[in-house]
Scaffold this motif. Structure first.
Motif, PDB file in Angstrom:
ATOM      1  N   UNK A  93      -4.269  22.298 -22.133  1.00  0.00           N
ATOM      2  CA  UNK A  93      -5.334  21.929 -21.196  1.00  0.00           C
ATOM      3  C   UNK A  93      -4.770  21.086 -20.061  1.00  0.00           C
ATOM      4  N   UNK A  94      -5.479  21.107 -18.936  1.00  0.00           N
ATOM      5  CA  UNK A  94      -5.083  20.322 -17.762  1.00  0.00           C
ATOM      6  C   UNK A  94      -6.283  19.546 -17.248  1.00  0.00           C
ATOM      7  N   UNK A  95      -5.983  18.505 -16.501  1.00  0.00           N
ATOM      8  CA  UNK A  95      -7.032  17.671 -15.898  1.00  0.00           C
ATOM      9  C   UNK A  95      -6.793  17.630 -14.397  1.00  0.00           C
ATOM     10  N   UNK A  96      -7.863  17.577 -13.622  1.00  0.00           N
ATOM     11  CA  UNK A  96      -7.752  17.499 -12.164  1.00  0.00           C
ATOM     12  C   UNK A  96      -7.196  16.123 -11.775  1.00  0.00           C
ATOM     13  N   UNK A  97      -6.325  16.128 -10.788  1.00  0.00           N
ATOM     14  CA  UNK A  97      -5.680  14.901 -10.315  1.00  0.00           C
ATOM     15  C   UNK A  97      -6.696  13.792 -10.013  1.00  0.00           C
ATOM     16  N   UNK A  98      -7.778  14.075  -9.260  1.00  0.00           N
ATOM     17  CA  UNK A  98      -8.729  12.988  -8.962  1.00  0.00           C
ATOM     18  C   UNK A  98      -9.389  12.411 -10.223  1.00  0.00           C
ATOM     19  N   UNK A 137       8.074  16.409 -18.742  1.00  0.00           N
ATOM     20  CA  UNK A 137       6.991  15.951 -19.618  1.00  0.00           C
ATOM     21  C   UNK A 137       5.610  16.385 -19.143  1.00  0.00           C
ATOM     22  N   UNK A 138       5.443  16.590 -17.838  1.00  0.00           N
ATOM     23  CA  UNK A 138       4.159  17.055 -17.326  1.00  0.00           C
ATOM     24  C   UNK A 138       4.379  18.282 -16.448  1.00  0.00           C
ATOM     25  N   UNK A 139       3.318  19.065 -16.351  1.00  0.00           N
ATOM     26  CA  UNK A 139       3.320  20.221 -15.464  1.00  0.00           C
ATOM     27  C   UNK A 139       2.219  19.998 -14.438  1.00  0.00           C
ATOM     28  N   UNK A 140       2.572  20.175 -13.180  1.00  0.00           N
ATOM     29  CA  UNK A 140       1.604  20.007 -12.097  1.00  0.00           C
ATOM     30  C   UNK A 140       1.395  21.373 -11.460  1.00  0.00           C
ATOM     31  N   UNK A 141       0.145  21.805 -11.433  1.00  0.00           N
ATOM     32  CA  UNK A 141      -0.199  23.120 -10.887  1.00  0.00           C
ATOM     33  C   UNK A 141      -1.106  22.910  -9.680  1.00  0.00           C
ATOM     34  N   UNK A 142      -0.659  23.403  -8.536  1.00  0.00           N
ATOM     35  CA  UNK A 142      -1.478  23.335  -7.321  1.00  0.00           C
ATOM     36  C   UNK A 142      -2.136  24.690  -7.139  1.00  0.00           C
ATOM     37  N   UNK A 143      -3.450  24.689  -7.057  1.00  0.00           N
ATOM     38  CA  UNK A 143      -4.210  25.930  -6.968  1.00  0.00           C
ATOM     39  C   UNK A 143      -5.383  25.710  -6.016  1.00  0.00           C
ATOM     40  N   UNK A 144      -6.312  26.624  -6.005  1.00  0.00           N
ATOM     41  CA  UNK A 144      -7.520  26.481  -5.188  1.00  0.00           C
ATOM     42  C   UNK A 144      -8.738  26.758  -6.047  1.00  0.00           C
ATOM     43  N   UNK A 145      -9.766  25.992  -5.820  1.00  0.00           N
ATOM     44  CA  UNK A 145     -11.072  26.221  -6.436  1.00  0.00           C
ATOM     45  C   UNK A 145     -11.970  26.602  -5.268  1.00  0.00           C
TER      46      UNK A 145
END
Length: 109
Positions: free
Chosen positions: A31-36, A61-69
Motif C-alpha cells: 500500500x501507498x499513502x499520498x505525500x500530503x 527503503x521507500x518507493x516514491x511514485x509520481x502519477x496523476x489523479x
C-alpha cells in the motif's frame, strides 16, 4: 566472546526518518499513502519530508511514485520489502538494547 550491543540502522535512526518509517510500516504490504497525507500525519514541512524521503529512497527503503489523479499530479509513498525488513530489524535491535538478555547466574558448588 560477547557480540556487543546490536547496531541501529543509521538511515532509520534519525528521528524524522524513524517517524516516517514507523508510519509507513502501519500500511499493508504494497500500500501507498499520498505525500500530503503523510506530511499532515507527521506534521512536517514538504521540504523537510522530501529530504528524509530521498534518504530513505536512496537506501531502497521507500518507493516514491509520481502519477496523476485526473489532471492533478499525485505523489504516493510506500515502504519497500527491504524497508519493511530494515524497520523490523531496527525494532528488534531497539528491543534488545532496552531489554538485554541477562547472563546466566554462576552456579556455586
Amino acid at each position: 566472546m560477547s557480540a556487543g550491543p546490536p547496531e541501529l540502522d543509521p538511515v532509520i535512526h534519525a528521528q524524522a526518518r524513524l517517524r516516517v518509517t514507523a508510519t509507513l510500516a502501519t500500511l499493508h504490504d504494497g500500500d501507498r499513502i499520498a505525500f500530503p497525507r503523510l506530511q499532515d500525519i507527521l506534521q512536517m514541512t514538504a521540504g523537510n519530508l522530501s529530504v528524509h524521503l530521498r534518504k530513505l529512497e536512496e537506501a531502497g527503503y521507500v518507493e516514491i511514485v509520481k502519477t496523476h489523479h485526473g489532471r492533478t499530479p499525485t505523489t504516493l509513498v510506500g515502504l519497500t520489502r527491504r524497508g519493511r525488513f530494515a524497520f523490523e530489524e531496527y525494532t528488534l535491535a531497539v528491543r534488545a538494547l532496552l531489554d538485554p538478555p541477562q547472563p546466566e547466574e554462576e552456579k556455586t558448588s
